[in-house]
Design an enzyme around this catalytic site. Sequence first.
Site, PDB file in Angstrom:
ATOM      1  N   TRP A  22       0.833  -1.200   0.000  1.00 48.02           N
ATOM      2  CA  TRP A  22       0.000   0.000   0.000  1.00 48.02           C
ATOM      3  C   TRP A  22       0.870   1.252   0.000  1.00 48.02           C
ATOM      4  CZ3 TRP A  22      -3.820   1.703  -2.182  1.00 48.02           C
ATOM      5  CH2 TRP A  22      -4.745   2.607  -1.690  1.00 48.02           C
ATOM      6  N   TYR A  59       7.639  -5.531  -3.208  1.00 49.54           N
ATOM      7  CA  TYR A  59       6.195  -5.292  -3.346  1.00 49.54           C
ATOM      8  C   TYR A  59       5.933  -4.480  -4.613  1.00 49.54           C
ATOM      9  CZ  TYR A  59       6.148  -6.607   1.590  1.00 49.54           C
ATOM     10  OH  TYR A  59       6.306  -7.270   2.781  1.00 49.54           O
ATOM     11  N   LYS A 117      -5.776  -0.162   7.848  1.00 47.71           N
ATOM     12  CA  LYS A 117      -7.114  -0.688   8.139  1.00 47.71           C
ATOM     13  C   LYS A 117      -6.969  -1.778   9.191  1.00 47.71           C
ATOM     14  CE  LYS A 117      -8.893   0.447   3.560  1.00 47.71           C
ATOM     15  NZ  LYS A 117      -9.305  -0.078   2.246  1.00 47.71           N
ATOM     16  N   LYS A 202     -14.303  -5.073   7.842  1.00 51.79           N
ATOM     17  CA  LYS A 202     -14.403  -5.763   6.536  1.00 51.79           C
ATOM     18  C   LYS A 202     -13.271  -6.776   6.371  1.00 51.79           C
ATOM     19  CE  LYS A 202     -10.962  -3.794   4.121  1.00 51.79           C
ATOM     20  NZ  LYS A 202      -9.886  -4.513   3.447  1.00 51.79           N
ATOM     21  N   SER A 265      -7.211  -9.870  -2.529  1.00 53.25           N
ATOM     22  CA  SER A 265      -7.395  -9.620  -1.098  1.00 53.25           C
ATOM     23  C   SER A 265      -6.472 -10.482  -0.232  1.00 53.25           C
ATOM     24  CB  SER A 265      -8.845  -9.884  -0.691  1.00 53.25           C
ATOM     25  OG  SER A 265      -8.925  -9.892   0.721  1.00 53.25           O
ATOM     26  N   ARG A 266      -5.690  -9.814   0.614  1.00 52.23           N
ATOM     27  CA  ARG A 266      -4.819 -10.522   1.543  1.00 52.23           C
ATOM     28  C   ARG A 266      -5.643 -11.302   2.566  1.00 52.23           C
ATOM     29  NH1 ARG A 266      -1.667  -6.639  -0.775  1.00 52.23           N
ATOM     30  NH2 ARG A 266      -3.736  -5.941  -1.341  1.00 52.23           N
ATOM     31  N   ASN A 267      -6.702 -10.654   3.087  1.00 55.57           N
ATOM     32  CA  ASN A 267      -7.475 -11.304   4.145  1.00 55.57           C
ATOM     33  C   ASN A 267      -8.248 -12.509   3.621  1.00 55.57           C
ATOM     34  OD1 ASN A 267      -7.174  -9.628   6.734  1.00 55.57           O
ATOM     35  ND2 ASN A 267      -7.404  -8.096   5.134  1.00 55.57           N
ATOM     36  N   GLU A 292      -4.461  -8.086   7.954  1.00 53.52           N
ATOM     37  CA  GLU A 292      -4.798  -7.289   9.148  1.00 53.52           C
ATOM     38  C   GLU A 292      -5.888  -7.940   9.991  1.00 53.52           C
ATOM     39  OE1 GLU A 292      -3.709  -4.859  10.734  1.00 53.52           O
ATOM     40  OE2 GLU A 292      -2.916  -3.262   9.498  1.00 53.52           O
TER      41      GLU A 292
END
Length: 339
Positions: A22, A59, A117, A202, A265-267, A292
């Site tokens: 990010w 990254y 986040k 989220k 999406s990482r999550n 996160e």
Amino acid sequence: MKTQHGTGQLPVRLTMVGGGSWATALVKILSENNVTVKWWMRSEADADHIKRYHHNKSYLSDVQINTRKVRVCTRIRDAFRDSEYVILAVPAAFVADALTGINASHFTDKCVISAIKGMIPGANQLVTDWVSDQYGVSAERMSVIAGPCHAEEVALEKQSYLTIASQDPSCAEDVAALLRCRFVQTTPVDDIYGIEYAAVMKNIIALACGITHGLGYGDNFQAVLVSNAMQEIRRFVDAIYPKHRDLSGSAYLGDLLVTAYSPFSRNRTFGTLIGRGYTIQSAQAEMNMIAEGYYAVKSIYEINRRCGVDMPIVDAVYKILYDRAAPTGEMNGLKGLLK
Ligand SMILES: NC(=O)C1=CN([C@@H]2O[C@H](COP(=O)(O)OP(=O)(O)OC[C@H]3O[C@@H](n4cnc5c(N)ncnc54)[C@H](O)[C@@H]3O)[C@@H](O)[C@H]2O)C=CC1
Ligand SMILES: O=C(CO)COP(=O)(O)O
């Protein structure tokens, strides 16, 4: 809040804290505007590589870094010197570590922008609350960057939208102007706490989506899970920070949708690995990136012991990740509660 941005005079001087996806994407966005960036990262190897080859090898390595506008450093105090804005863009669990050696005086007269986040583990605080407690930064100098925006799509210059929230409308507008560019539209708003909590929540829901995906549930189930999750987010955010807000806005619903459905999406990816039977350690080792939601679910679960909001999805994710409950059993239990 008084800044030089938008006066057409000197470039805005900004500190970026974090060397991950990010932070790299935000540096790319800022480079489109009249901003000079001092970019702090903890990895000497990554910093040296950027100086020599003008891209972050760890990254978003396709993003070209304009080193005429962006100076990379690994000493946080150097990065803070003379800047007007500080963007925090490391996972919440590492903010305190990243700011080692920084005290309240280093934040004097700076505007602080959280791009994070997540919640500060242990303290169970939002990043803006924690920064305010630790460094005495006042609410009108604080803002957050929110909205459905994956770093990977920024790298590809895909049209994206960010929401900038601050209690001070002129602060929100200044930061929105800094980040507005060819491929990013920005909207200033005032619901900073509602947006911060929704962004944290989220990520937990994305873990749940990933877990069910990993277990073999289909799109039908996932659509019901996400709709119920939106109600769960509404109950929690309304309980913790009551305010009139439209949760169908892109900083709330939009961010939930992108994280629940995107392969970036990482999550969701982390959750999928857990659903497939990986241990937490092996799932973390598999990803070069941080989910996160793993830390956030513990904070939200603990905060909710006081609030008592009905949050079956958060409870199920917490039990899977922290009580070693079997994903199959927890999702079976959840099945009966969703409508
Ligand atoms: N990646 C994205 O598309 C977006 C990320 N965010 C948020 O931005 C924040 C940063 O996330 P990403 O850049 O995605 O992270 P990432 O997973 O790409 O990068 C990890 C970052 O954490 C640092 N790190 C890892 N282990 C560490 C340790 N032990 N101590 C100190 N630092 C350590 C790394 O140096 C790197 O800066 C998170 O809060 C995330 O929710 C927000 C919007 C979009
Ligand atoms: O918040 C994000 C995009 O808006 C990034 O988080 P995920 O990678 O988990 O989706």
